[in-house]
Design a protein around this motif. Sequence first.
Motif, short mmCIF file in Angstrom:
data_model
loop_
_atom_site.label_atom_id
_atom_site.label_comp_id
_atom_site.label_asym_id
_atom_site.label_seq_id
_atom_site.Cartn_x
_atom_site.Cartn_y
_atom_site.Cartn_z
N ILE A 93 36.82 43.09 58.20
CA ILE A 93 35.84 42.66 57.20
C ILE A 93 34.57 42.33 57.95
CG2 ILE A 93 35.35 40.98 55.39
CD1 ILE A 93 38.47 40.71 55.13
N VAL A 94 33.52 43.13 57.72
CA VAL A 94 32.30 43.03 58.51
C VAL A 94 31.05 43.11 57.63
CG1 VAL A 94 33.40 44.04 60.57
CG2 VAL A 94 32.22 45.52 58.94
N ALA B 124 35.19 35.77 53.00
CA ALA B 124 33.79 35.33 53.00
C ALA B 124 33.68 33.92 52.44
CB ALA B 124 32.95 36.30 52.17
N ARG B 125 34.39 33.62 51.37
CA ARG B 125 34.33 32.29 50.76
C ARG B 125 34.82 31.22 51.75
NH1 ARG B 125 33.69 30.59 45.49
NH2 ARG B 125 34.33 28.45 45.10
N ALA B 126 35.89 31.52 52.47
CA ALA B 126 36.40 30.57 53.46
C ALA B 126 35.36 30.28 54.54
CB ALA B 126 37.68 31.11 54.09
N LYS C 155 38.85 42.06 47.07
CA LYS C 155 39.22 40.68 46.76
C LYS C 155 39.53 39.90 48.04
CE LYS C 155 40.82 41.05 42.02
NZ LYS C 155 41.88 40.73 41.08
N LEU C 156 40.21 40.54 48.97
CA LEU C 156 40.51 39.91 50.25
C LEU C 156 39.23 39.60 51.01
CD1 LEU C 156 42.50 38.97 52.43
CD2 LEU C 156 42.53 41.33 53.27
N ALA C 157 38.30 40.55 51.03
CA ALA C 157 37.02 40.35 51.71
C ALA C 157 36.27 39.17 51.08
CB ALA C 157 36.17 41.62 51.65
N ALA C 158 36.31 39.06 49.76
CA ALA C 158 35.64 37.96 49.07
C ALA C 158 36.26 36.62 49.44
CB ALA C 158 35.68 38.18 47.56
N VAL D 17 31.66 44.71 53.90
CA VAL D 17 32.53 45.86 53.67
C VAL D 17 33.81 45.70 54.48
CG1 VAL D 17 30.65 47.48 53.20
CG2 VAL D 17 31.48 47.22 55.53
N VAL D 18 34.81 46.47 54.08
CA VAL D 18 36.06 46.53 54.83
C VAL D 18 36.08 47.89 55.50
CG1 VAL D 18 38.57 46.44 54.71
CG2 VAL D 18 37.19 45.06 53.13
N THR D 19 36.21 47.88 56.83
CA THR D 19 36.20 49.14 57.58
C THR D 19 37.53 49.87 57.42
OG1 THR D 19 37.07 48.15 59.60
CG2 THR D 19 34.66 48.14 59.32
N ALA D 20 37.58 51.11 57.88
CA ALA D 20 38.81 51.90 57.82
C ALA D 20 39.92 51.23 58.61
CB ALA D 20 38.53 53.31 58.36
#
Length: 137
Positions: free
Chosen positions: A46-47, A15-17, A9-12, A39-42
Motif C-alpha cells: 500500500i503506497v 491509511a486511517r491507522a 478497503k484494506l488500504a483505507a 494505491v495497492v501495488t501488484a
Amino acid sequence: MSEQTALKKLAAKVARAEIVKRKPIDIELIETLISSQIVVTAEGDIVAADETGSPRVGKGPNFTVSVSELLDEVQASRPSLFTAAVTKKDAPVSSGKNPFIKGPDYSITNQMILYRTDPAKADHMASEAGICFKDIK
C-alpha cells in the motif's frame, strides 16, 4: 466482494491507522485528502500514487513512497490540520494521572498546560477533582 474492492478497503484501513497516529483535527478530512493518492501495488504493498495512479518513486521498499511518508508530507505542508505537537517537557499528563487531584500527580503547571492544549479534557479532569471552572470564570 471483489478482490479489488477488498484491497481498497484494506488500504483505507491502513491509511486511517496511520492518520490516527498523527492526531489530526479531522480524520475524515485527511482521509479525503489522501484517498486518491493511495494505491495497492501488484505485490500487495500500500503506497502513495501520483496523478496517474502509478506508485510514486521514493526511498521505501521497491523505491516507493509509503503511506507514512505521504502523511509526513501532508503534515509538513498543512500543520494546521493536526493538533499541535507538545514537547515532552510540556506534555500535559500521561494517561491515568490527574494534575487536579491532590497527591503525587498534583501540578499547577500541568493543569495550565492541559487547560491550554485541551480545555475539554481539563474541564473533565478538574470536575473529577471536584473543581468547576464555571464557578471560577
